[in-house]
Design a protein around this motif. Structure first.
Motif, PDB file in Angstrom:
ATOM      1  N   ALA A  98      -7.976   4.469 -20.940  1.00 30.85           N
ATOM      2  CA  ALA A  98      -7.009   3.710 -21.597  1.00 30.85           C
ATOM      3  C   ALA A  98      -5.891   3.333 -20.419  1.00 30.85           C
ATOM      4  N   LEU A  99      -5.460   3.856 -19.599  1.00 30.18           N
ATOM      5  CA  LEU A  99      -4.469   3.761 -18.723  1.00 30.18           C
ATOM      6  C   LEU A  99      -5.007   2.613 -17.701  1.00 30.18           C
ATOM      7  N   LEU A 100      -6.469   2.762 -17.322  1.00 29.36           N
ATOM      8  CA  LEU A 100      -6.838   2.023 -16.377  1.00 29.36           C
ATOM      9  C   LEU A 100      -7.218   0.353 -17.244  1.00 29.36           C
ATOM     10  N   GLN A 106      -2.736  -6.079 -17.437  1.00 23.81           N
ATOM     11  CA  GLN A 106      -1.404  -6.564 -17.024  1.00 23.81           C
ATOM     12  C   GLN A 106      -1.145  -6.762 -15.455  1.00 23.81           C
ATOM     13  N   ARG A 107      -2.148  -6.600 -14.655  1.00 21.24           N
ATOM     14  CA  ARG A 107      -2.169  -6.534 -13.240  1.00 21.24           C
ATOM     15  C   ARG A 107      -1.858  -8.037 -12.706  1.00 21.24           C
ATOM     16  N   THR A 115       2.657  -2.345 -10.569  1.00 21.47           N
ATOM     17  CA  THR A 115       1.274  -1.886 -11.080  1.00 21.47           C
ATOM     18  C   THR A 115       0.941  -0.716 -10.430  1.00 21.47           C
ATOM     19  N   ILE A 116       1.243  -0.702  -9.042  1.00 21.45           N
ATOM     20  CA  ILE A 116       1.321   0.757  -8.438  1.00 21.45           C
ATOM     21  C   ILE A 116       2.121   1.902  -8.879  1.00 21.45           C
ATOM     22  N   SER A 117       3.477   1.229  -8.981  1.00 23.07           N
ATOM     23  CA  SER A 117       4.461   2.079  -9.571  1.00 23.07           C
ATOM     24  C   SER A 117       4.103   2.614 -11.126  1.00 23.07           C
ATOM     25  N   ALA A 118       3.666   1.873 -11.883  1.00 23.86           N
ATOM     26  CA  ALA A 118       3.196   2.435 -13.294  1.00 23.86           C
ATOM     27  C   ALA A 118       1.979   3.401 -13.071  1.00 23.86           C
ATOM     28  N   VAL A 145       1.965   2.366   0.404  1.00 25.69           N
ATOM     29  CA  VAL A 145       1.062   1.315   0.144  1.00 25.69           C
ATOM     30  C   VAL A 145       1.863   0.370  -0.962  1.00 25.69           C
ATOM     31  N   ALA A 146       2.826   0.989  -1.838  1.00 19.65           N
ATOM     32  CA  ALA A 146       3.488   0.100  -2.683  1.00 19.65           C
ATOM     33  C   ALA A 146       4.312  -0.886  -1.617  1.00 19.65           C
ATOM     34  N   GLU A 147       4.907  -0.486  -0.640  1.00 16.24           N
ATOM     35  CA  GLU A 147       5.781  -1.378   0.280  1.00 16.24           C
ATOM     36  C   GLU A 147       4.933  -2.403   0.855  1.00 16.24           C
ATOM     37  N   LEU A 148       3.569  -2.055   1.149  1.00 22.73           N
ATOM     38  CA  LEU A 148       2.712  -2.980   1.657  1.00 22.73           C
ATOM     39  C   LEU A 148       2.417  -3.987   0.695  1.00 22.73           C
TER      40      LEU A 148
END
Length: 186
Positions: A98-100, A106-107, A115-118, A145-148
Motif C-alpha cells: 500500500a505504501l508503494l 504521488q511521485r 518521495t524519498i523522504s516519505a 541519494v535524496a541530495e542527488l
C-alpha cells in the motif's frame, strides 16, 4: 573488483569511523541497491523483481516464509493488486505494498526528494540503518541519494522516472564516491 571493500567492512565491523577518499563503491553498497530497488518499484509497480526486492530488503525486512505464503495467496507482488483477505501475520506485506502504491500515485506531484523522504520515514529506515554496523555511513549514503534528487531537480530534471533512470545509469557506470560522514580535518 573493489579491493577496498574488505578493509571498509573490517573497519565498520569494529565501529571505527573512516572516510574512503576516492572510493567508487557508492552504488554497490547494500543500502543504495535497496533504495534503488524501492525507487524502481515505486516507478514501475509491474516490475515484480523490484517490488519483491523492496519487500525482502532492509527497508521492509519481510521474511521469506511470509513472502512465499503471500505469493501463494496473491499470485504476484503488485502494489495495486493486493488480495482482499489476508491472514493477520501478512499485514506487513499489505502495508508495504500500500505504501508503494501511494508513493507511485504521488511521485509526479511532489519533488523526488520528498518521495524519498516519505519512503524513508514510513519504513523507519533511519533507525534501521543507524543500528547496523557501519550505520552512520549507510544513513549518510541514503541521505546522499535524496541530495542527488534535489540536485537533479535543480539541474532541470522534471520527472521521478528521469531521476530513477539517472540513478540506474550512474550505477552501471559505478562512478560515485560514498557520502562523507566525517568532518573535514578529522
Amino acid at each position: 573488483e573493489d579491493v577496498t571493500r574488505p578493509y571498509v567492512d573490517a573497519l565498520e565491523a569494529r565501529g571505527i569511523n573512516h572516510l574512503l577518499v576516492g572510493g567508487r563503491a557508492f552504488h554497490n553498497r547494500e543500502e543504495i541497491e535497496t533504495l534503488r530497488a524501492a525507487l524502481m518499484a515505486i516507478e514501475w509497480p509491474d516490475d515484480q523483481l523490484s517490488v519483491f526486492a523492496t519487500l525482502r530488503g532492509a527497508l521492509c525486512g519481510i521474511g521469506d516464509e511470509e513472502l512465499l505464503e503471500y505469493h501463494h495467496l496473491g499470485g504476484r507482488f503488485h502494489p495495486f493488486r493486493i488480495p482482499g483477505t489476508l491472514p493477520p501475520h501478512l499485514s506487513p506485506i499489505r502495508e508495504a505494498l500500500a505504501l508503494l502504491a501511494s508513493l507511485h500515485k504521488q511521485r509526479n506531484r511532489r519533488a523526488v526528494a520528498e518521495t524519498i523522504s516519505a519512503l524513508l520515514d514510513e519504513t523507519r529506515a533511519h533507525v534501521g540503518l543507524v543500528l547496523r554496523p557501519g550505520g552512520e555511513q549507510a544513513l549518510a549514503n541514503v541521505l546522499h541519494v535524496a541530495e542527488l534528487a534535489r540536485q537533479y531537480e535543480l539541474d532541470g530534471g522534471m520527472s521521478f522516472r528521469g531521476f530513477v533512470e539517472t540513478l540506474r545509469a550512474e550505477a552501471s557506470r559505478g562512478s560515485a564516491a560514498e557520502a562523507p560522514i566525517l568532518e573535514e580535518g578529522s
